[in-house]
Design a protein around this motif. Structure first.
Motif, mmCIF file in Angstrom:
data_model
loop_
_atom_site.group_PDB
_atom_site.id
_atom_site.type_symbol
_atom_site.label_atom_id
_atom_site.label_comp_id
_atom_site.label_asym_id
_atom_site.label_seq_id
_atom_site.Cartn_x
_atom_site.Cartn_y
_atom_site.Cartn_z
ATOM 1 N N GLU A 9 0.842 -1.190 0.000
ATOM 2 C CA GLU A 9 0.000 0.000 0.000
ATOM 3 C C GLU A 9 0.877 1.240 0.000
ATOM 4 O OE1 GLU A 9 -3.926 -1.762 2.329
ATOM 5 O OE2 GLU A 9 -2.610 -0.369 3.397
ATOM 6 N N TYR A 11 0.998 5.340 0.599
ATOM 7 C CA TYR A 11 0.210 6.305 1.368
ATOM 8 C C TYR A 11 1.030 7.554 1.639
ATOM 9 C CZ TYR A 11 2.863 4.911 5.565
ATOM 10 O OH TYR A 11 3.864 4.655 6.473
ATOM 11 N N HIS A 116 -2.062 -4.770 -6.431
ATOM 12 C CA HIS A 116 -1.292 -4.415 -5.238
ATOM 13 C C HIS A 116 -1.164 -5.556 -4.230
ATOM 14 C CE1 HIS A 116 -1.492 -0.360 -6.711
ATOM 15 N NE2 HIS A 116 -2.804 -0.336 -6.624
ATOM 16 N N ALA A 141 -8.961 -2.429 1.271
ATOM 17 C CA ALA A 141 -7.624 -1.920 0.963
ATOM 18 C C ALA A 141 -7.567 -0.401 1.091
ATOM 19 C CB ALA A 141 -7.228 -2.343 -0.451
ATOM 20 N N HIS A 143 -5.099 2.436 -0.305
ATOM 21 C CA HIS A 143 -3.968 2.655 -1.201
ATOM 22 C C HIS A 143 -4.038 4.065 -1.767
ATOM 23 C CE1 HIS A 143 -0.642 1.268 -3.675
ATOM 24 N NE2 HIS A 143 -1.234 1.796 -4.736
ATOM 25 N N LEU A 164 -3.160 -1.837 8.773
ATOM 26 C CA LEU A 164 -3.022 -2.938 7.832
ATOM 27 C C LEU A 164 -3.026 -4.292 8.534
ATOM 28 C CD1 LEU A 164 -2.586 -4.125 5.056
ATOM 29 C CD2 LEU A 164 -0.143 -3.568 5.252
#
Length: 254
Positions: A9, A11, A116, A141, A143, A164
């Motif tokens: 991910e 961010y 991903h 998710a 992302h 997560l």
């Protein structure tokens, strides 16, 4: 003998800094899977299973740290492995994914690659295990967004998304409910979750590296362990957050 998920991910922090986080979650009907299968670092996540070869995970991460793409890194390791037809190997790097299931793995086995994340499993009750795992993670998710779970001041804030590690455990739970590992004659099971990020934190969240090594209820126990570790993290930061940030015990209240 296992099913697992590897994710990437991207961010931004609330200060606008860009980062990646990587995670692996896994469960099986054998003890101690956390010592064998999941590998995670600042450059990617790898899971090695079926006829396990820990070297594939360790060297896979090392290759990613050296700058190799995840598909090049893991493919090279398999090409040099005489037992590759009995292996499952999958993972994510900063820009790609890779998944492999050898033709000699035990049914039901298979894998799936998404943009991903990857999922893979063997000795499962059926394909629905991976489908449920993938669907649960995809639905939750996070992302290319701002991460509210950064910095000690934000740890107790209400957030729209879970960390997560929690979301990976939820994905495992979805697969487990679909049957998971088919070997019901083996009641002693295990589960693990591991998460790493490129972001520096004064205190690394303890819930980012958890294992349940021997139990008959692996995912439930991992979820409970996560909840306790999360609560302990909040308590730790409330009491010692300033000391960690200042790297000093000088003003610490006993």
């Amino acid at each position: 003998m296992t099913f697992s998920i590897c994710v990437r991910e991207a961010y931004e922090t609330t200060e606008g800094d860009s980062h990646h986080r990587f995670g692996v979650a896994v469960t099986t009907r054998l003890p101690g899977v956390g010592t064998l299968c999941p590998f995670v670092g600042e450059d990617g996540a790898v899971a090695t299973q079926s006829l396990v070869n820990v070297d594939l995970g360790e060297r896979g991460l090392a290759y990613l740290e050296d700058g190799l793409a995840v598909d090049d890194a893991l493919e090279a390791l398999l090409n040099a492995d005489d037992a590759a037809p009995q292996r499952q190997l999958h993972g994510v790097g900063r820009e790609g994914t890779f998944a492999f299931s050898g033709a000699e793995c035990v049914d039901w086995f298979g894998h799936e690659e998404r943009e991903h994340f990857t999922v893979a499993g063997n000795m499962l009750t059926g394909e629905a295990v991976l489908e449920a795992t993938a669907a649960n993670y995809a639905e939750n998710a996070v992302h290319e967004t701002t991460d509210p779970w950064t910095g000690p001041e934000s740890v107790t804030d209400e957030a729209e998304t879970d960390p997560l590690a929690k979301r990976l455990i939820d994905a495992l739970a979805a697969g487990y409910l679909e049957g998971g590992d088919k070997r019901e004659e083996l009641p002693i099971q295990s589960a693990a979750v591991a998460v790493a990020t490129t972001e520096h934190r004064d205190v690394v969240p303890p819930y980012n590296d958890l294992r349940v090594d021997a139990t008959e209820t692996p995912v439930d126990d991992l979820r409970e362990t996560y909840a306790l570790a999360r609560r302990g993290y909040v308590d730790t930061l409330a009491r010692y957050g300033d000391a960690f940030e200042d790297d000093s015990l000088e003003d610490l209240d006993e």
